[in-house]
Motif scaffolding. Structure first.
Motif, PDB file in Angstrom:
ATOM      1  N   SER A   1     -70.522  29.151  78.977  1.00  0.00           N
ATOM      2  CA  SER A   1     -70.518  27.828  79.494  1.00  0.00           C
ATOM      3  C   SER A   1     -70.894  28.269  81.073  1.00  0.00           C
ATOM      4  O   SER A   1     -70.211  28.858  81.824  1.00  0.00           O
ATOM      5  N   LYS A   2     -71.712  27.546  81.622  1.00  0.00           N
ATOM      6  CA  LYS A   2     -72.321  27.458  82.991  1.00  0.00           C
ATOM      7  C   LYS A   2     -71.444  26.315  83.713  1.00  0.00           C
ATOM      8  O   LYS A   2     -71.267  26.456  84.828  1.00  0.00           O
ATOM      9  N   THR A   3     -70.737  25.478  83.167  1.00  0.00           N
ATOM     10  CA  THR A   3     -69.874  24.537  83.827  1.00  0.00           C
ATOM     11  C   THR A   3     -68.549  25.351  84.323  1.00  0.00           C
ATOM     12  O   THR A   3     -68.120  25.304  85.462  1.00  0.00           O
ATOM     13  N   SER A   4     -67.912  26.120  83.455  1.00  0.00           N
ATOM     14  CA  SER A   4     -66.673  26.924  83.903  1.00  0.00           C
ATOM     15  C   SER A   4     -66.964  28.149  84.227  1.00  0.00           C
ATOM     16  O   SER A   4     -66.326  29.014  84.630  1.00  0.00           O
ATOM     17  N   ARG A   5     -68.345  28.601  84.004  1.00  0.00           N
ATOM     18  CA  ARG A   5     -68.790  29.952  84.399  1.00  0.00           C
ATOM     19  C   ARG A   5     -67.773  31.124  83.628  1.00  0.00           C
ATOM     20  O   ARG A   5     -67.355  32.181  84.198  1.00  0.00           O
ATOM     21  N   THR A   6     -67.782  31.209  82.327  1.00  0.00           N
ATOM     22  CA  THR A   6     -67.279  31.968  81.559  1.00  0.00           C
ATOM     23  C   THR A   6     -67.928  32.382  80.085  1.00  0.00           C
ATOM     24  O   THR A   6     -68.579  31.617  79.668  1.00  0.00           O
ATOM     25  N   LEU A   7     -67.180  33.191  79.628  1.00  0.00           N
ATOM     26  CA  LEU A   7     -67.850  33.706  78.345  1.00  0.00           C
ATOM     27  C   LEU A   7     -66.766  34.020  77.422  1.00  0.00           C
ATOM     28  O   LEU A   7     -65.832  34.537  77.830  1.00  0.00           O
ATOM     29  N   ARG A   8     -66.758  33.267  76.378  1.00  0.00           N
ATOM     30  CA  ARG A   8     -65.866  33.733  75.105  1.00  0.00           C
ATOM     31  C   ARG A   8     -66.573  34.458  74.003  1.00  0.00           C
ATOM     32  O   ARG A   8     -67.774  34.203  73.656  1.00  0.00           O
ATOM     33  N   TRP A   9     -65.734  35.365  73.795  1.00  0.00           N
ATOM     34  CA  TRP A   9     -66.361  36.148  72.551  1.00  0.00           C
ATOM     35  C   TRP A   9     -65.424  35.614  71.497  1.00  0.00           C
ATOM     36  O   TRP A   9     -64.200  35.688  71.368  1.00  0.00           O
ATOM     37  N   MET A  10     -66.103  34.732  70.510  1.00  0.00           N
ATOM     38  CA  MET A  10     -65.274  33.999  69.453  1.00  0.00           C
ATOM     39  C   MET A  10     -65.777  34.361  68.056  1.00  0.00           C
ATOM     40  O   MET A  10     -67.073  34.914  67.867  1.00  0.00           O
ATOM     41  N   ILE A  11     -64.957  34.388  67.243  1.00  0.00           N
ATOM     42  CA  ILE A  11     -65.244  34.682  65.898  1.00  0.00           C
ATOM     43  C   ILE A  11     -64.502  33.620  64.820  1.00  0.00           C
ATOM     44  O   ILE A  11     -63.346  33.418  65.048  1.00  0.00           O
ATOM     45  N   ASP A  12     -65.438  32.926  64.069  1.00  0.00           N
ATOM     46  CA  ASP A  12     -64.913  31.771  63.340  1.00  0.00           C
ATOM     47  C   ASP A  12     -64.288  30.784  64.055  1.00  0.00           C
ATOM     48  O   ASP A  12     -62.910  30.383  63.510  1.00  0.00           O
ATOM     49  N   GLY A  13     -64.329  30.393  65.201  1.00  0.00           N
ATOM     50  CA  GLY A  13     -63.683  29.522  66.063  1.00  0.00           C
ATOM     51  C   GLY A  13     -62.550  29.952  66.797  1.00  0.00           C
ATOM     52  O   GLY A  13     -62.084  29.148  67.618  1.00  0.00           O
ATOM     53  N   ARG A  14     -62.241  31.425  66.545  1.00  0.00           N
ATOM     54  CA  ARG A  14     -61.364  31.775  67.275  1.00  0.00           C
ATOM     55  C   ARG A  14     -61.467  32.666  68.575  1.00  0.00           C
ATOM     56  O   ARG A  14     -62.492  33.297  68.515  1.00  0.00           O
ATOM     57  N   THR A  15     -60.969  32.284  69.834  1.00  0.00           N
ATOM     58  CA  THR A  15     -61.396  33.038  70.894  1.00  0.00           C
ATOM     59  C   THR A  15     -60.944  34.358  70.982  1.00  0.00           C
ATOM     60  O   THR A  15     -59.466  34.722  70.993  1.00  0.00           O
ATOM     61  N   VAL A  16     -61.602  35.387  70.866  1.00  0.00           N
ATOM     62  CA  VAL A  16     -60.891  36.904  70.861  1.00  0.00           C
ATOM     63  C   VAL A  16     -60.615  37.261  72.390  1.00  0.00           C
ATOM     64  O   VAL A  16     -59.668  37.897  72.617  1.00  0.00           O
ATOM     65  N   SER A  17     -61.840  37.082  73.244  1.00  0.00           N
ATOM     66  CA  SER A  17     -61.445  37.312  74.754  1.00  0.00           C
ATOM     67  C   SER A  17     -62.415  36.242  75.542  1.00  0.00           C
ATOM     68  O   SER A  17     -63.322  35.793  75.165  1.00  0.00           O
ATOM     69  N   THR A  18     -61.785  36.475  76.985  1.00  0.00           N
ATOM     70  CA  THR A  18     -62.751  35.575  78.014  1.00  0.00           C
ATOM     71  C   THR A  18     -62.908  36.138  79.059  1.00  0.00           C
ATOM     72  O   THR A  18     -61.977  36.908  79.497  1.00  0.00           O
ATOM     73  N   VAL A  19     -64.154  36.111  79.749  1.00  0.00           N
ATOM     74  CA  VAL A  19     -64.418  36.872  80.830  1.00  0.00           C
ATOM     75  C   VAL A  19     -65.125  35.940  81.770  1.00  0.00           C
ATOM     76  O   VAL A  19     -65.725  34.935  81.227  1.00  0.00           O
ATOM     77  N   ALA A  20     -65.041  35.954  83.211  1.00  0.00           N
ATOM     78  CA  ALA A  20     -65.766  35.547  84.052  1.00  0.00           C
ATOM     79  C   ALA A  20     -67.290  35.941  84.163  1.00  0.00           C
ATOM     80  O   ALA A  20     -67.512  36.997  84.010  1.00  0.00           O
ATOM     81  N   VAL A  21     -68.225  34.958  84.499  1.00  0.00           N
ATOM     82  CA  VAL A  21     -69.592  35.331  84.380  1.00  0.00           C
ATOM     83  C   VAL A  21     -70.435  34.547  85.600  1.00  0.00           C
ATOM     84  O   VAL A  21     -69.815  33.599  86.288  1.00  0.00           O
ATOM     85  N   ARG A  22     -71.573  35.474  85.950  1.00  0.00           N
ATOM     86  CA  ARG A  22     -72.357  34.913  87.038  1.00  0.00           C
ATOM     87  C   ARG A  22     -73.741  34.709  86.444  1.00  0.00           C
ATOM     88  O   ARG A  22     -74.184  35.158  85.405  1.00  0.00           O
ATOM     89  N   PHE A  23     -74.645  33.421  86.911  1.00  0.00           N
ATOM     90  CA  PHE A  23     -75.922  33.480  86.254  1.00  0.00           C
ATOM     91  C   PHE A  23     -76.970  33.621  87.243  1.00  0.00           C
ATOM     92  O   PHE A  23     -76.642  34.126  88.604  1.00  0.00           O
ATOM     93  N   GLY A  24     -78.232  33.315  86.970  1.00  0.00           N
ATOM     94  CA  GLY A  24     -79.327  33.428  87.812  1.00  0.00           C
ATOM     95  C   GLY A  24     -79.489  32.456  88.713  1.00  0.00           C
ATOM     96  O   GLY A  24     -78.672  31.460  88.730  1.00  0.00           O
ATOM     97  N   SER A  25     -80.257  32.866  89.707  1.00  0.00           N
ATOM     98  CA  SER A  25     -80.422  31.817  91.090  1.00  0.00           C
ATOM     99  C   SER A  25     -81.205  30.657  90.556  1.00  0.00           C
ATOM    100  O   SER A  25     -81.665  30.405  89.332  1.00  0.00           O
ATOM    101  N   GLN A  26     -81.623  29.656  91.726  1.00  0.00           N
ATOM    102  CA  GLN A  26     -82.310  28.576  91.196  1.00  0.00           C
ATOM    103  C   GLN A  26     -83.819  28.890  90.979  1.00  0.00           C
ATOM    104  O   GLN A  26     -84.249  28.067  90.370  1.00  0.00           O
TER     105      GLN A  26
END
Length: 284
Positions: free
Chosen positions: A176-201
Protein backbone atom coordinates in the motif's frame (compact mmCIF):
# COMPACT_ATOMS: atom_id res chain seq x y z
CA UNK A 1 28.96 90.83 119.89
CA UNK A 2 30.90 89.62 116.93
CA UNK A 3 33.37 91.42 114.94
CA UNK A 4 31.98 93.82 112.37
CA UNK A 5 32.19 92.46 108.76
CA UNK A 6 34.52 94.44 106.64
CA UNK A 7 33.39 95.89 103.35
CA UNK A 8 35.94 93.78 101.42
CA UNK A 9 34.55 90.53 102.78
CA UNK A 10 31.04 91.54 101.81
CA UNK A 11 32.18 92.31 98.29
CA UNK A 12 33.96 88.93 97.97
CA UNK A 13 30.90 87.03 99.13
CA UNK A 14 28.72 88.86 96.69
CA UNK A 15 31.13 88.03 93.85
CA UNK A 16 30.97 84.32 94.64
CA UNK A 17 27.18 84.33 94.75
CA UNK A 18 27.03 86.21 91.45
CA UNK A 19 29.36 83.72 89.71
CA UNK A 20 27.27 80.78 90.89
CA UNK A 21 24.07 82.35 89.70
CA UNK A 22 25.51 83.07 86.28
CA UNK A 23 26.71 79.42 85.95
CA UNK A 24 23.16 78.16 86.49
CA UNK A 25 24.06 76.16 89.60
CA UNK A 26 22.69 76.33 93.12
CA UNK A 27 24.69 76.17 96.27
CA UNK A 28 24.64 72.62 97.66
CA UNK A 29 25.42 71.76 101.30
CA UNK A 30 28.90 70.42 101.63
CA UNK A 31 30.59 68.26 104.20
CA UNK A 32 33.82 69.09 105.93
CA UNK A 33 36.97 66.97 105.78
CA UNK A 34 39.52 66.60 108.56
CA UNK A 35 41.36 69.74 107.48
CA UNK A 36 38.24 71.82 107.84
CA UNK A 37 37.91 72.40 104.07
CA UNK A 38 34.67 71.80 102.36
CA UNK A 39 34.51 68.56 100.32
CA UNK A 40 32.23 67.96 97.33
CA UNK A 41 28.99 66.05 97.91
CA UNK A 42 29.04 62.48 96.49
CA UNK A 43 25.72 61.53 94.87
CA UNK A 44 24.76 57.85 94.97
CA UNK A 45 23.27 56.65 91.64
CA UNK A 46 21.07 53.61 91.86
CA UNK A 47 20.87 51.02 88.98
CA UNK A 48 18.11 48.52 88.31
CA UNK A 49 18.94 45.07 89.57
CA UNK A 50 20.62 42.77 87.02
CA UNK A 51 21.45 39.09 87.00
CA UNK A 52 24.52 39.77 84.87
CA UNK A 53 27.94 39.70 86.41
CA UNK A 54 29.61 43.06 87.04
CA UNK A 55 31.04 44.45 83.83
CA UNK A 56 29.15 42.02 81.57
CA UNK A 57 26.87 43.17 78.77
CA UNK A 58 23.41 41.74 78.20
CA UNK A 59 23.08 39.20 75.30
CA UNK A 60 19.98 39.71 73.15
CA UNK A 61 17.62 36.75 72.89
CA UNK A 62 18.01 34.81 69.60
CA UNK A 63 15.38 35.43 66.94
CA UNK A 64 13.01 32.51 66.39
CA UNK A 65 13.99 30.31 63.44
CA UNK A 66 11.73 30.31 60.43
CA UNK A 67 10.20 26.97 59.62
CA UNK A 68 11.71 25.38 56.46
CA UNK A 69 8.94 24.54 53.98
CA UNK A 70 8.68 20.89 53.02
CA UNK A 71 10.08 20.16 49.51
CA UNK A 72 7.51 19.84 46.74
CA UNK A 73 6.97 16.31 45.43
CA UNK A 74 8.45 15.63 41.97
CA UNK A 75 6.03 15.89 39.04
CA UNK A 76 4.51 12.60 37.85
CA UNK A 77 6.45 10.75 35.15
CA UNK A 78 4.50 10.06 31.97
CA UNK A 79 7.05 8.03 29.99
CA UNK A 80 10.58 6.79 30.57
CA UNK A 81 13.13 4.43 29.04
CA UNK A 82 11.58 1.10 28.11
CA UNK A 83 8.10 2.49 27.39
CA UNK A 84 6.58 2.25 23.92
CA UNK A 85 3.48 3.17 22.02
CA UNK A 86 1.79 5.95 20.11
CA UNK A 87 2.40 8.56 22.86
CA UNK A 88 6.13 7.87 22.81
CA UNK A 89 6.04 8.25 19.03
CA UNK A 90 4.45 11.70 19.43
CA UNK A 91 7.07 12.65 22.04
CA UNK A 92 9.82 11.71 19.58
CA UNK A 93 8.14 13.61 16.73
CA UNK A 94 7.94 16.76 18.87
CA UNK A 95 11.58 16.39 19.97
CA UNK A 96 12.49 16.24 16.28
CA UNK A 97 10.65 19.53 15.70
CA UNK A 98 12.90 21.33 18.21
CA UNK A 99 16.06 19.57 16.92
CA UNK A 100 16.74 17.49 20.02
CA UNK A 101 16.19 14.16 18.25
CA UNK A 102 17.17 13.21 14.73
CA UNK A 103 16.22 9.53 14.63
CA UNK A 104 12.75 8.04 14.65
CA UNK A 105 10.02 8.30 15.57
CA UNK A 106 10.22 4.62 16.41
CA UNK A 107 7.63 4.42 19.18
CA UNK A 108 10.20 2.99 21.61
CA UNK A 109 11.67 5.10 24.44
CA UNK A 110 15.32 4.17 23.86
CA UNK A 111 18.68 5.62 24.91
CA UNK A 112 18.59 8.24 22.15
CA UNK A 113 15.19 9.46 23.33
CA UNK A 114 16.38 9.59 26.94
CA UNK A 115 19.45 11.64 25.93
CA UNK A 116 17.27 14.03 23.91
CA UNK A 117 14.92 14.55 26.85
CA UNK A 118 17.88 15.26 29.17
CA UNK A 119 19.19 17.88 26.76
CA UNK A 120 15.77 19.51 26.44
CA UNK A 121 15.35 19.58 30.23
CA UNK A 122 18.81 20.98 30.94
CA UNK A 123 18.41 23.78 28.38
CA UNK A 124 15.31 24.96 30.22
CA UNK A 125 16.54 24.65 33.79
CA UNK A 126 14.57 21.49 34.55
CA UNK A 127 16.04 18.48 36.37
CA UNK A 128 17.98 16.38 33.84
CA UNK A 129 16.28 13.07 34.59
CA UNK A 130 15.78 11.85 31.03
CA UNK A 131 12.23 10.94 32.05
CA UNK A 132 9.31 12.79 30.50
CA UNK A 133 7.33 14.16 33.44
CA UNK A 134 4.29 16.43 33.28
CA UNK A 135 6.35 19.63 33.54
CA UNK A 136 8.69 18.59 30.72
CA UNK A 137 5.79 17.50 28.54
CA UNK A 138 3.84 20.75 29.03
CA UNK A 139 6.93 22.79 28.15
CA UNK A 140 7.45 20.72 24.98
CA UNK A 141 3.79 21.07 24.01
CA UNK A 142 4.03 24.88 24.20
CA UNK A 143 7.06 24.87 21.88
CA UNK A 144 5.78 22.45 19.22
CA UNK A 145 2.77 21.67 17.08
CA UNK A 146 0.65 18.57 16.70
CA UNK A 147 2.63 16.17 14.46
CA UNK A 148 0.92 14.83 11.39
CA UNK A 149 0.67 11.21 10.34
CA UNK A 150 3.73 11.60 8.13
CA UNK A 151 5.86 12.83 11.03
CA UNK A 152 4.64 10.15 13.43
CA UNK A 153 5.63 7.35 11.08
CA UNK A 154 8.70 8.90 9.48
CA UNK A 155 10.67 5.70 10.08
CA UNK A 156 7.80 3.33 9.38
CA UNK A 157 5.56 1.41 11.71
CA UNK A 158 2.39 3.02 10.43
CA UNK A 159 -0.68 0.78 10.74
CA UNK A 160 -1.22 -1.07 7.48
CA UNK A 161 -4.06 -0.05 5.23
CA UNK A 162 -6.95 -2.45 4.77
CA UNK A 163 -5.94 -5.01 2.14
CA UNK A 164 -6.89 -4.38 -1.45
CA UNK A 165 -9.55 -6.93 -2.56
CA UNK A 166 -7.01 -8.37 -5.01
CA UNK A 167 -4.88 -9.38 -2.00
CA UNK A 168 -7.49 -11.59 -0.33
CA UNK A 169 -6.81 -14.81 -2.26
CA UNK A 170 -3.64 -16.80 -2.76
CA UNK A 171 -0.08 -15.89 -1.75
CA UNK A 172 0.38 -12.15 -2.11
CA UNK A 173 2.82 -9.35 -1.37
CA UNK A 174 0.16 -6.68 -0.77
CA UNK A 175 1.81 -3.23 -0.94
CA UNK A 176 0.00 0.00 0.00
CA UNK A 177 1.34 3.39 -1.03
CA UNK A 178 -1.13 5.13 1.28
CA UNK A 179 0.05 3.51 4.51
CA UNK A 180 3.53 2.74 3.12
CA UNK A 181 3.33 -0.85 4.27
CA UNK A 182 3.76 -4.32 2.82
CA UNK A 183 1.62 -7.22 3.99
CA UNK A 184 2.75 -10.76 3.28
CA UNK A 185 -0.61 -12.55 3.01
CA UNK A 186 -1.72 -16.14 2.46
CA UNK A 187 -5.39 -16.75 1.61
CA UNK A 188 -6.52 -13.47 3.16
CA UNK A 189 -4.51 -13.90 6.35
CA UNK A 190 -1.72 -11.43 7.12
CA UNK A 191 1.46 -13.30 8.04
CA UNK A 192 3.67 -10.24 8.60
CA UNK A 193 3.71 -6.49 7.96
CA UNK A 194 6.71 -4.22 7.27
CA UNK A 195 7.23 -0.54 6.51
CA UNK A 196 8.27 0.27 2.94
CA UNK A 197 9.55 3.19 0.88
CA UNK A 198 8.90 3.83 -2.80
CA UNK A 199 10.47 5.53 -5.81
CA UNK A 200 10.73 9.27 -6.23
CA UNK A 201 8.59 11.50 -8.44
CA UNK A 202 10.97 10.88 -11.35
CA UNK A 203 11.40 7.14 -10.75
CA UNK A 204 7.98 6.07 -9.43
CA UNK A 205 7.11 2.56 -8.33
CA UNK A 206 4.65 1.02 -10.74
CA UNK A 207 1.15 0.18 -9.57
CA UNK A 208 -0.89 -2.87 -10.52
CA UNK A 209 -0.89 -6.65 -10.22
CA UNK A 210 2.40 -8.45 -10.86
CA UNK A 211 4.14 -11.66 -9.84
CA UNK A 212 7.59 -12.49 -8.49
CA UNK A 213 9.67 -13.70 -11.42
CA UNK A 214 13.16 -13.77 -9.90
CA UNK A 215 14.70 -13.89 -6.42
CA UNK A 216 18.29 -12.84 -5.74
CA UNK A 217 19.60 -13.09 -2.17
CA UNK A 218 22.81 -11.06 -2.64
CA UNK A 219 21.83 -8.90 -5.57
CA UNK A 220 23.77 -5.77 -6.58
CA UNK A 221 22.24 -3.29 -9.01
CA UNK A 222 24.11 -3.22 -12.32
CA UNK A 223 22.55 0.16 -13.12
CA UNK A 224 23.31 1.98 -9.85
CA UNK A 225 26.03 -0.29 -8.44
CA UNK A 226 24.20 -0.48 -5.10
CA UNK A 227 23.40 -3.57 -3.01
CA UNK A 228 19.84 -4.94 -3.11
CA UNK A 229 19.81 -7.82 -0.57
CA UNK A 230 16.79 -10.16 -0.52
CA UNK A 231 15.60 -8.85 -3.90
CA UNK A 232 12.29 -10.18 -5.25
CA UNK A 233 11.78 -8.77 -8.76
CA UNK A 234 8.21 -8.23 -9.93
CA UNK A 235 8.27 -5.64 -12.78
CA UNK A 236 11.33 -5.16 -14.97
CA UNK A 237 14.13 -3.88 -12.74
CA UNK A 238 11.76 -3.06 -9.85
CA UNK A 239 11.93 -5.34 -6.85
CA UNK A 240 11.09 -5.61 -3.18
CA UNK A 241 14.39 -5.62 -1.26
CA UNK A 242 16.19 -4.55 1.92
CA UNK A 243 17.63 -1.00 1.92
CA UNK A 244 20.33 0.09 4.37
CA UNK A 245 19.70 3.68 3.25
CA UNK A 246 16.05 3.39 4.26
CA UNK A 247 17.12 1.92 7.60
CA UNK A 248 19.46 4.88 8.20
CA UNK A 249 17.56 7.82 6.70
CA UNK A 250 13.93 6.80 6.80
CA UNK A 251 11.65 8.65 4.41
CA UNK A 252 14.23 11.37 3.90
CA UNK A 253 15.28 9.49 0.77
CA UNK A 254 13.65 7.45 -1.96
CA UNK A 255 14.34 4.46 -4.18
CA UNK A 256 14.80 4.33 -7.95
CA UNK A 257 11.44 2.61 -8.29
CA UNK A 258 11.94 -0.39 -6.02
CA UNK A 259 9.99 -1.16 -2.86
CA UNK A 260 12.51 -0.65 -0.05
CA UNK A 261 12.22 -2.47 3.28
CA UNK A 262 14.12 -1.21 6.36
CA UNK A 263 13.67 -4.23 8.65
CA UNK A 264 16.35 -6.68 7.53
CA UNK A 265 15.21 -9.50 9.81
CA UNK A 266 11.62 -9.25 8.59
CA UNK A 267 12.48 -9.12 4.89
CA UNK A 268 14.84 -12.08 5.29
CA UNK A 269 11.95 -14.11 6.72
CA UNK A 270 9.60 -13.03 3.93
CA UNK A 271 12.25 -13.78 1.29
CA UNK A 272 12.54 -17.32 2.66
CA UNK A 273 8.77 -17.90 2.31
CA UNK A 274 7.99 -16.20 -1.01
CA UNK A 275 8.27 -18.28 -4.15
CA UNK A 276 8.58 -17.36 -7.80
CA UNK A 277 5.09 -16.90 -9.21
CA UNK A 278 3.59 -15.45 -6.00
CA UNK A 279 1.39 -12.41 -6.63
CA UNK A 280 2.45 -8.81 -6.01
CA UNK A 281 -0.22 -6.08 -5.71
CA UNK A 282 0.90 -2.43 -5.55
CA UNK A 283 -2.02 -0.12 -4.82
CA UNK A 284 -2.96 3.14 -3.17
Amino acid sequence: MGKPVSGGAVVSALAVLTALAVGGCTVQPAGTDDAGARSPVRIQVSHPPSDDKPGATATPAPAPKKATPAPSPPPPVLWSRGDSGRDVRELQARLRQVAWLYDGPTGSYDDLTETAVKGFQGKRGLPRTGKTDTVTWQRLLRMTREPGQWELFLMGGQPAAYPDPRCLTGRVLCISKTSRTLRWMIDGRTVSTVAVRFGSQYTPTREGVFSVYWKSRHHVSTLYDSPMPYAMFFSGGQAVHYSSDFAARGYGGASHGCVNVRDETAIAAIFAEVSNGDKVVVHW
